[in-house]
Design a protein around this motif. Structure first.
Motif, short mmCIF file in Angstrom:
data_model
loop_
_atom_site.label_atom_id
_atom_site.label_comp_id
_atom_site.label_asym_id
_atom_site.label_seq_id
_atom_site.Cartn_x
_atom_site.Cartn_y
_atom_site.Cartn_z
N LYS A 254 -3.61 -3.96 -10.83
CA LYS A 254 -2.70 -5.07 -10.54
C LYS A 254 -3.32 -6.07 -9.56
N GLY A 255 -4.57 -5.80 -9.16
CA GLY A 255 -5.25 -6.71 -8.26
C GLY A 255 -4.89 -6.53 -6.80
N LEU A 256 -4.29 -5.40 -6.47
CA LEU A 256 -3.90 -5.15 -5.08
C LEU A 256 -5.05 -4.54 -4.30
N ASN A 257 -5.11 -4.84 -3.02
CA ASN A 257 -6.13 -4.30 -2.14
C ASN A 257 -5.58 -3.07 -1.41
N ILE A 258 -6.37 -1.99 -1.43
CA ILE A 258 -6.00 -0.77 -0.72
C ILE A 258 -6.86 -0.71 0.55
N PRO A 259 -6.29 -0.66 1.73
CA PRO A 259 -4.87 -0.43 2.05
C PRO A 259 -4.11 -1.68 2.47
N ASN A 260 -4.73 -2.88 2.40
CA ASN A 260 -4.08 -4.07 2.95
C ASN A 260 -2.76 -4.41 2.25
N ASP A 261 -2.74 -4.27 0.91
CA ASP A 261 -1.52 -4.58 0.15
C ASP A 261 -0.62 -3.36 -0.01
N VAL A 262 -1.19 -2.21 -0.20
CA VAL A 262 -0.42 -0.98 -0.32
C VAL A 262 -1.30 0.20 0.09
N SER A 263 -0.70 1.13 0.83
CA SER A 263 -1.42 2.32 1.31
C SER A 263 -1.08 3.53 0.44
N ILE A 264 -1.93 4.57 0.52
CA ILE A 264 -1.76 5.75 -0.34
C ILE A 264 -2.12 7.00 0.44
N GLU A 321 -9.69 5.91 4.43
CA GLU A 321 -9.46 4.46 4.54
C GLU A 321 -8.21 3.95 3.82
N SER A 322 -7.43 4.83 3.19
CA SER A 322 -6.38 4.37 2.27
C SER A 322 -5.04 4.06 2.95
N VAL A 323 -4.95 4.23 4.26
CA VAL A 323 -3.69 3.98 4.97
C VAL A 323 -3.88 2.89 6.01
N ASP A 324 -3.13 1.79 5.86
CA ASP A 324 -3.18 0.69 6.82
C ASP A 324 -2.33 1.05 8.04
N ASN A 325 -2.79 0.65 9.20
CA ASN A 325 -2.04 0.89 10.44
C ASN A 325 -1.18 -0.33 10.74
N LEU A 326 0.04 -0.33 10.23
CA LEU A 326 0.93 -1.45 10.40
C LEU A 326 1.42 -1.58 11.83
N SER A 327 1.41 -0.48 12.58
CA SER A 327 1.88 -0.53 13.96
C SER A 327 0.98 -1.44 14.80
#
Length: 331
Positions: A254-264, A321-327
Motif C-alpha cells: 500500500k506504499g506505507l512506511n514501517i514504522p513511520n506510517d504503521v508499526s508492527i 525497527e518495526s515499532v515507532d516511538n510515538l511518545s
C-alpha cells in the motif's frame, strides 16, 4: 543383507540370545562382547521398528504436529530429536495438516505400533482427544497447550501478551489493530489476546480493534488492507510472526512506511523477522529448548518418574525497527 541369524551363527550363540541382546535383555558379558564384535565386523544395523513390534516396550517416540511448514514446529522437532538421540530413542513424526480427525487417528495408530510415548503439539483439545488418551493408555505429553487431563509443556502466552501490550503502550500507541487467530486455540488465540487486553485495560485512552485471521501469511496479506483503510491504526499487534510478516507485506504494497506510517509486533521470534527490513519487534519463544524439555519430560513419564503437571517456559521481547516511538514525537 546381514540378518540376526547371521550374527547368531558367527557369534556361536542362539538367535534368541542375539535378539535378547538387541532388545536390551540380560546376556553374559562374554556373550555380549562376542555379539558386539560380530556386529561391528559385519556392519549390521538393527531394524529398530521391527524390534519394537516384538518388544513389550519400545524405544520409539511418536510426535504429532499440526503442520511441518512452521518455524516453531521445525525448531521444536530439532530439540526433541537431539534429546531423544541421547536416550538412544528414535522419533516418528506424523503431520496432521491441522486436521483434528487425523490428529486423533494418529494417537490410535501410534498406540498400535507400540510407541513408548507420544509428544502432541496440538492446537486444541477436544472430547475426542480425551477419549483417545483414556483408551490408548500410554504416556502423552501435550506441548503448546494446557489441559487438566494432560501433562503439559507451554509457553507463557498470557504474560507475553501482557508484556507486548505494555511495551507498545509505553511507545505511545493508542490506536491499535490486534490481529489474532481463533480462540479455539487456547494458547495462541486466547491467552496471548487476553494478556494483551489486560495491559490495555490499564489505560483508559486506548482504541483497540480486534480481528481474526489464520496462521498463513497469505491470509494476513488479504485481511490487512481493509483494516488500514477503515481504522488507520498506528500499530498492528499480531498473534504470530507469520501474521506480522503478512502485515509487513500488505502495508508495503500500500506504499506505507514501517514504522513511520504503521508499526508492527509479532510473537515467536522466527528467524525471518530478523532478516526482513525493517526487522520485526517480537516476543521470542525458545522452541528448540521446548523440544529438548519435552523429550526429557516424556522419558520421565515413561519411566514413572515425577513430573510437574504443567511446565511453563520463559520468553523475551526482541526489540527491532518495526515499532515507532510515538511518545517521543509527542514531546
Amino acid at each position: 543383507m546381514v540378518t540376526i541369524s547371521d550374527i547368531a551363527k558367527q557369534s556361536g550363540v542362539a538367535k534368541s540370545t542375539v535378539s535378547r541382546f538387541l532388545n536390551g535383555g540380560s546376556v553374559s558379558e562374554t556373550t555380549k562382547l562376542k555379539i558386539e564384535s560380530v556386529i561391528n565386523e559385519t556392519g549390521y544395523i538393527p531394524n529398530t521398528f521391527a524390534q519394537s513390534l516384538k518388544a513389550k516396550r519400545t524405544n520409539i517416540i511418536g510426535t504429532i504436529v499440526p503442520r511441518l511448514n512452521s518455524f516453531a514446529t521445525s525448531q521444536t522437532l530439532i530439540g526433541i530429536d537431539e534429546q531423544l538421540r541421547e536416550y538412544n530413542c528414535q522419533m516418528i513424526i506424523s503431520n496432521t495438516s491441522q486436521n483434528l480427525e487425523r490428529e486423533i487417528e494418529n494417537i490410535y495408530s501410534f498406540a498400535k505400533q507400540k510407541i513408548a510415548g507420544i509428544i502432541l503439539l496440538a492446537t486444541q483439545i477436544t472430547e475426542a482427544h480425551l477419549e483417545a488418551t483414556r483408551k490408548v493408555n500410554i504416556p502423552i505429553l501435550l506441548v503448546g497447550q494446557q489441559h487438566d487431563a494432560f501433562y503439559s509443556l507451554i509457553h507463557n502466552d498470557f504474560d507475553a501478551g501482557y508484556d507486548i501490550g505494555k511495551y507498545v503502550l509505553e511507545k505511545g500507541h493508542r490506536k491499535i489493530a490486534y490481529l489474532g487467530v481463533s480462540e479455539k486455540d487456547i494458547a495462541v488465540g486466547l491467552k496471548r489476546k487476553s494478556g494483551f487486553q489486560r495491559a490495555v485495560s490499564e489505560h483508559s485512552d486506548c482504541e483497540v480493534h480486534y480481528y481474526e485471521t489464520s496462521f498463513k501469511i497469505g491470509e494476513a496479506i488479504k485481511k490487512v488492507p481493509s483494516i488500514i483503510d477503515s481504522i488507520q491504526p498506528t500499530l498492528f499487534v499480531c498473534a504470530t510472526d507469520n501474521i506480522a510478516l503478512g502485515v509487513l507485506k500488505a502495508a508495503s504494497l500500500k506504499g506505507l512506511n514501517i514504522p513511520n506510517d504503521v508499526s508492527i509486533t509479532g510473537f515467536g521470534g522466527y528467524d525471518m523477522t530478523e532478516i526482513v527490513y525493517p526487522g520485526i519487534t517480537t516476543i521470542k519463544f525458545y522452541y528448540e529448548e521446548v523440544g529438548t524439555k519435552a523429550a526429557q519430560m516424556l522419558m520421565k513419564l515413561i519411566n514413572d518418574e515425577k513430573v510437574d503437571k504443567t511446565t511453563i517456559l520463559n520468553y523475551k521481547i526482541i526489540e527491532r525497527e518495526s515499532v515507532d516511538n510515538l511518545s517521543l514525537s509527542n514531546l
